[in-house]
Design an enzyme around this catalytic site. Sequence first.
Site, PDB file in Angstrom:
ATOM      1  N   HIS B  86      -9.493  -8.231   6.058  1.00 27.04           N
ATOM      2  CA  HIS B  86      -8.323  -7.353   5.970  1.00 27.04           C
ATOM      3  C   HIS B  86      -8.578  -6.108   5.136  1.00 27.04           C
ATOM      4  CE1 HIS B  86      -5.424 -10.936   6.879  1.00 27.04           C
ATOM      5  NE2 HIS B  86      -6.241 -10.657   7.879  1.00 27.04           N
ATOM      6  N   ILE B  93      -6.247  -1.514   2.877  1.00 26.01           N
ATOM      7  CA  ILE B  93      -5.965  -2.953   2.893  1.00 26.01           C
ATOM      8  C   ILE B  93      -4.835  -3.225   3.867  1.00 26.01           C
ATOM      9  CG2 ILE B  93      -5.347  -4.947   1.457  1.00 26.01           C
ATOM     10  CD1 ILE B  93      -6.004  -3.122  -0.995  1.00 26.01           C
ATOM     11  N   CYS B  94      -5.052  -4.200   4.736  1.00 18.46           N
ATOM     12  CA  CYS B  94      -4.010  -4.600   5.677  1.00 18.46           C
ATOM     13  C   CYS B  94      -3.256  -5.766   5.058  1.00 18.46           C
ATOM     14  CB  CYS B  94      -4.647  -4.996   7.006  1.00 18.46           C
ATOM     15  SG  CYS B  94      -3.472  -5.550   8.243  1.00 18.46           S
ATOM     16  N   LEU B  95      -2.159  -5.446   4.368  1.00 17.85           N
ATOM     17  CA  LEU B  95      -1.394  -6.472   3.652  1.00 17.85           C
ATOM     18  C   LEU B  95       0.083  -6.098   3.794  1.00 17.85           C
ATOM     19  CD1 LEU B  95      -1.611  -8.928   1.678  1.00 17.85           C
ATOM     20  CD2 LEU B  95      -1.693  -7.287  -0.193  1.00 17.85           C
TER      21      LEU B  95
END
Lengths: 159, 154
Positions: B86, B93-95
């Site tokens: 991620h 950041i893929c959050l």
Amino acid sequence: MRFLSENSQNFVEVEMGNCLKGSTADDISLLRGADSTRDSSSSDQLASSPPYPEAAPVYYPSPNVSRTATQLTEEEQVKIAKRIGLIQHLPTGTYERCKKNRECVICMIEFMIGDAVRCLPCMHTYHVDCIDDWLMRSFTCPSCMEPVDAALLTTYETN
Amino acid sequence: MSSTAPSQRRLQKELMSFLKEPPPGVTVDSDLTGQDLSVWIVHMDGAPGTLYEGEKFQLQFKFGSKYPFDSPEVTFIGGNIPVHPHVYSNGHICLSILTEDWSPALSVQSVCLSIVSMLSSCKEKRRPPDNSFYVKTCNKNPKKTKWWYHDDSV
């Protein structure tokens, strides 16, 4: 509509057991579908809450979409108007002493006795100015992420 | 720097609380941060017993004037960007809590904890499958990316 106004009494009592002085007129007028007579004491208290000034009013039809009033589509205007209406019906009061809610988690400032606060159906409490600014973006409780409109309905149905 | 804006007041509070109780393995560069509260540099150690043990990372938090109503812009910076499904090689950041699941009740501390936990639960060090395309085409601001949150397991 009758069962709603009766139930709203229970709602207000619950709320008084927590942090708020009830603003009964507000809740009932909403439930009867009358124009909301806003509790005048709450607007007097606004000055003591942390202000979030905005230069020109910006609206958030969805969490990541911001527009000025003139840019809103008709559908978005309706959505926002409904939301403003719902927000007005959430109980407000002045902060008394409360062990559970000591600070407003939005501004992270401790509540002072007499602060204007709003209590969501999940019983989480915030400064009126803080939570209203958030609810106009997202109709969820910042603390428990519970959708406020769904919780409102459940509160009235179960009481 | 005027410290009267609500976002600045809250950031001041957060900094105090962070310095008092930093999440494990996480420190804030208080020299840099004290000068300009709208950008924080956070040092993060890979947690012991995880794939990132012994590694050191740097995170940058940027706060807009609408914080905490708007989420902060959070990216990994510096020479060591964690290799994680991620985390893109440009530090994005893929959050979900950094965009659509953001709540004003979250804080720098809770975001750091989420990132530590995201790294710690990783089973295999690899970049996101679309890394090279994304890095070439994305906006500098990760909040401008329309993320798809499709995998909660890592």
